[in-house]
Design a protein around this motif. Structure first.
Motif, PDB file in Angstrom:
ATOM      1  N   ALA A  35      26.605   3.735  19.083  1.00 24.96           N
ATOM      2  CA  ALA A  35      25.812   2.525  18.852  1.00 24.96           C
ATOM      3  C   ALA A  35      24.417   2.863  18.341  1.00 24.96           C
ATOM      4  CB  ALA A  35      25.727   1.701  20.141  1.00 24.96           C
ATOM      5  N   ILE A  36      23.780   3.875  18.911  1.00 23.47           N
ATOM      6  CA  ILE A  36      22.453   4.283  18.453  1.00 23.47           C
ATOM      7  C   ILE A  36      22.531   4.815  17.025  1.00 23.47           C
ATOM      8  CG2 ILE A  36      20.569   5.934  18.819  1.00 23.47           C
ATOM      9  CD1 ILE A  36      21.227   5.744  21.849  1.00 23.47           C
ATOM     10  N   ALA A  37      23.591   5.580  16.717  1.00 20.05           N
ATOM     11  CA  ALA A  37      23.727   6.209  15.408  1.00 20.05           C
ATOM     12  C   ALA A  37      24.156   5.238  14.312  1.00 20.05           C
ATOM     13  CB  ALA A  37      24.730   7.357  15.490  1.00 20.05           C
ATOM     14  N   ASP A  38      24.653   4.071  14.688  1.00 22.51           N
ATOM     15  CA  ASP A  38      25.160   3.118  13.696  1.00 22.51           C
ATOM     16  C   ASP A  38      24.052   2.700  12.730  1.00 22.51           C
ATOM     17  OD1 ASP A  38      25.711   0.139  12.788  1.00 22.51           O
ATOM     18  OD2 ASP A  38      27.649   0.982  13.368  1.00 22.51           O
ATOM     19  N   ARG A  39      24.329   2.788  11.429  1.00 18.78           N
ATOM     20  CA  ARG A  39      23.294   2.537  10.414  1.00 18.78           C
ATOM     21  C   ARG A  39      23.100   1.055  10.118  1.00 18.78           C
ATOM     22  NH1 ARG A  39      21.350   7.151   8.513  1.00 18.78           N
ATOM     23  NH2 ARG A  39      22.623   9.054   8.715  1.00 18.78           N
ATOM     24  N   ARG A  40      23.965   0.200  10.576  1.00 15.38           N
ATOM     25  CA  ARG A  40      23.795  -1.236  10.347  1.00 15.38           C
ATOM     26  C   ARG A  40      23.238  -1.961  11.564  1.00 15.38           C
ATOM     27  NH1 ARG A  40      26.021  -3.199   5.694  1.00 15.38           N
ATOM     28  NH2 ARG A  40      27.423  -1.796   4.549  1.00 15.38           N
ATOM     29  N   GLU A  41      23.706  -1.587  12.757  1.00 12.75           N
ATOM     30  CA  GLU A  41      23.322  -2.316  13.963  1.00 12.75           C
ATOM     31  C   GLU A  41      22.535  -1.466  14.956  1.00 12.75           C
ATOM     32  OE1 GLU A  41      26.832  -4.077  15.574  1.00 12.75           O
ATOM     33  OE2 GLU A  41      27.162  -5.366  13.831  1.00 12.75           O
ATOM     34  N   GLY A  42      22.403  -0.157  14.672  1.00 14.02           N
ATOM     35  CA  GLY A  42      21.625   0.707  15.547  1.00 14.02           C
ATOM     36  C   GLY A  42      20.383   1.219  14.844  1.00 14.02           C
ATOM     37  N   ILE A  43      19.900   2.370  15.279  1.00  9.97           N
ATOM     38  CA  ILE A  43      18.765   3.013  14.612  1.00  9.97           C
ATOM     39  C   ILE A  43      19.250   3.748  13.374  1.00  9.97           C
ATOM     40  CG2 ILE A  43      16.862   4.647  14.881  1.00  9.97           C
ATOM     41  CD1 ILE A  43      17.056   4.118  17.929  1.00  9.97           C
ATOM     42  N   GLY A  44      20.393   4.417  13.494  1.00  7.95           N
ATOM     43  CA  GLY A  44      20.994   5.112  12.367  1.00  7.95           C
ATOM     44  C   GLY A  44      20.624   6.575  12.309  1.00  7.95           C
ATOM     45  N   CYS A  45      21.638   7.460  12.315  1.00  8.38           N
ATOM     46  CA  CYS A  45      21.383   8.900  12.208  1.00  8.38           C
ATOM     47  C   CYS A  45      22.698   9.636  12.036  1.00  8.38           C
ATOM     48  CB  CYS A  45      20.657   9.426  13.451  1.00  8.38           C
ATOM     49  SG  CYS A  45      21.575   9.216  14.993  1.00  8.38           S
ATOM     50  N   ASP A  46      22.582  10.881  11.575  1.00  5.50           N
ATOM     51  CA  ASP A  46      23.724  11.790  11.569  1.00  5.50           C
ATOM     52  C   ASP A  46      23.946  12.386  12.953  1.00  5.50           C
ATOM     53  OD1 ASP A  46      24.357  11.593   8.795  1.00  5.50           O
ATOM     54  OD2 ASP A  46      22.705  12.960   8.331  1.00  5.50           O
ATOM     55  N   GLN A  47      22.853  12.711  13.639  1.00  5.50           N
ATOM     56  CA  GLN A  47      22.933  13.286  14.980  1.00  5.50           C
ATOM     57  C   GLN A  47      21.872  12.665  15.894  1.00  5.50           C
ATOM     58  OE1 GLN A  47      22.951  15.738  12.341  1.00  5.50           O
ATOM     59  NE2 GLN A  47      25.161  16.070  12.515  1.00  5.50           N
ATOM     60  N   LEU A  48      22.247  12.481  17.147  1.00  5.55           N
ATOM     61  CA  LEU A  48      21.314  12.113  18.207  1.00  5.55           C
ATOM     62  C   LEU A  48      20.946  13.391  18.950  1.00  5.55           C
ATOM     63  CD1 LEU A  48      19.912   9.959  20.039  1.00  5.55           C
ATOM     64  CD2 LEU A  48      22.028   9.952  21.384  1.00  5.55           C
TER      65      LEU A  48
END
Length: 269
Positions: A35-48
């Motif tokens: 959820a955090i990594a999601d680029r549409r509904e989260g912050i967006g990233c390749d890695q946390l």
């Protein structure tokens, strides 16, 4: 509960960094990482990336790919964390202890020693990791190396011509790799230059992969294709890789802080 974060990237390979050295985070699970990594509904990233306190190192770095899986190492994240720390540091990872220091070229990272034994990659059964008797379509006889995480390296005439977006996930999940594998396709320009594209295990096509650059450079050196110090050109930019007489790999390159913010932990459950 609001959690501060730092958004960073290394040559376009981007991270959300959470600092839990002083106050531990609630338990992370796969769904929350995704959820955090999601680029549409989260912050967006390749890695946390999660930094934690460590009694015998500057900190511990935990690495979660965008699919929610925890992995052993990430070279670009190591440079980003080294930049955040701002001074020479030792960082514990699941792949082993690394060291970072500021350098004229950005951040230099001692990535440790490469491992070539088949069971250190790991592979499902014994074979020569210098030239695996395996092939997928036109990709044949790769090298395998573990540089904190597992990599497969193919040398090809033109890495940009390889349909990595389709063949990458097939190779990554082949049963011969019980922990899956990162897939690198590389073209050697001369004794000091390599072009590289990477399909990253659990993250997909990436603009840059620091461990992939290390693995590919060492593979090229092992085959006598390059000198012991090379520049690896990835879609996101160059990294300098050296494999020293002490058998340790040094990666040098930049990292960038994009922005800082905070989020509601319970919004990403």
């Amino acid at each position: 509960m609001r959690i501060p974060f730092v958004k960073m990237h290394g040559l376009g390979n981007d991270f959300v960094v959470l600092d839990a050295r002083e106050a531990a985070l609630p338990a992370l699970d796969t769904a929350r990482v995704r959820a955090i990594a999601d680029r549409r509904e989260g912050i967006g990233c390749d890695q946390l990336i999660v930094l934690e306190a460590d009694d015998s190192a500057t900190c511990q770095m935990r690495i979660f790919n965008s699919d929610g899986g925890e992995v052993e190492a990430c070279g670009n994240a190591s440079r980003a964390v080294g930049m955040l720390l701002g001074e020479p540091a030792t960082i514990r990872t699941k792949g082993g202890m690394i060291a970072t220091r500021p350098d004229a070229g950005g951040i230099a990272v001692d990535m440790g020693e490469p491992r070539f034994d088949w069971d250190a990659i790991p592979l499902a059964y014994a074979m020569d990791t210098a030239s695996l008797p395996l092939g997928w379509d036109d990709l044949e006889h790769p090298l395998a190396v573990n540089v904190g995480n597992p990599h497969l390296v193919f040398f090809v005439p033109d890495c940009n011509a390889v349909p990595l977006e389709t063949i990458g996930p097939v190779i990554e999940t082949d049963p011969v790799f019980p922990q899956r594998i990162n897939v690198n396709v590389a073209t050697v320009g001369d004794k000091g230059t390599i072009r590289l594209r990477v399909w990253e295990r659990g993250a997909g096509l990436t603009r840059a992969c620091g461990t992939g650059a290390c693995a590919t450079a060492v593979a090229a050196m092992r085959r006598g294709l390059t000198d012991r110090a090379v520049t690896v050109h990835l879609p996101g930019g160059p990294l300098a890789i050296a494999w020293g007489a002490d058998n340790r790999i040094t990666m040098t390159g930049g990292a960038t802080e994009s922005f800082r913010g905070s989020f509601d932990w319970d919004s990403f459950g």
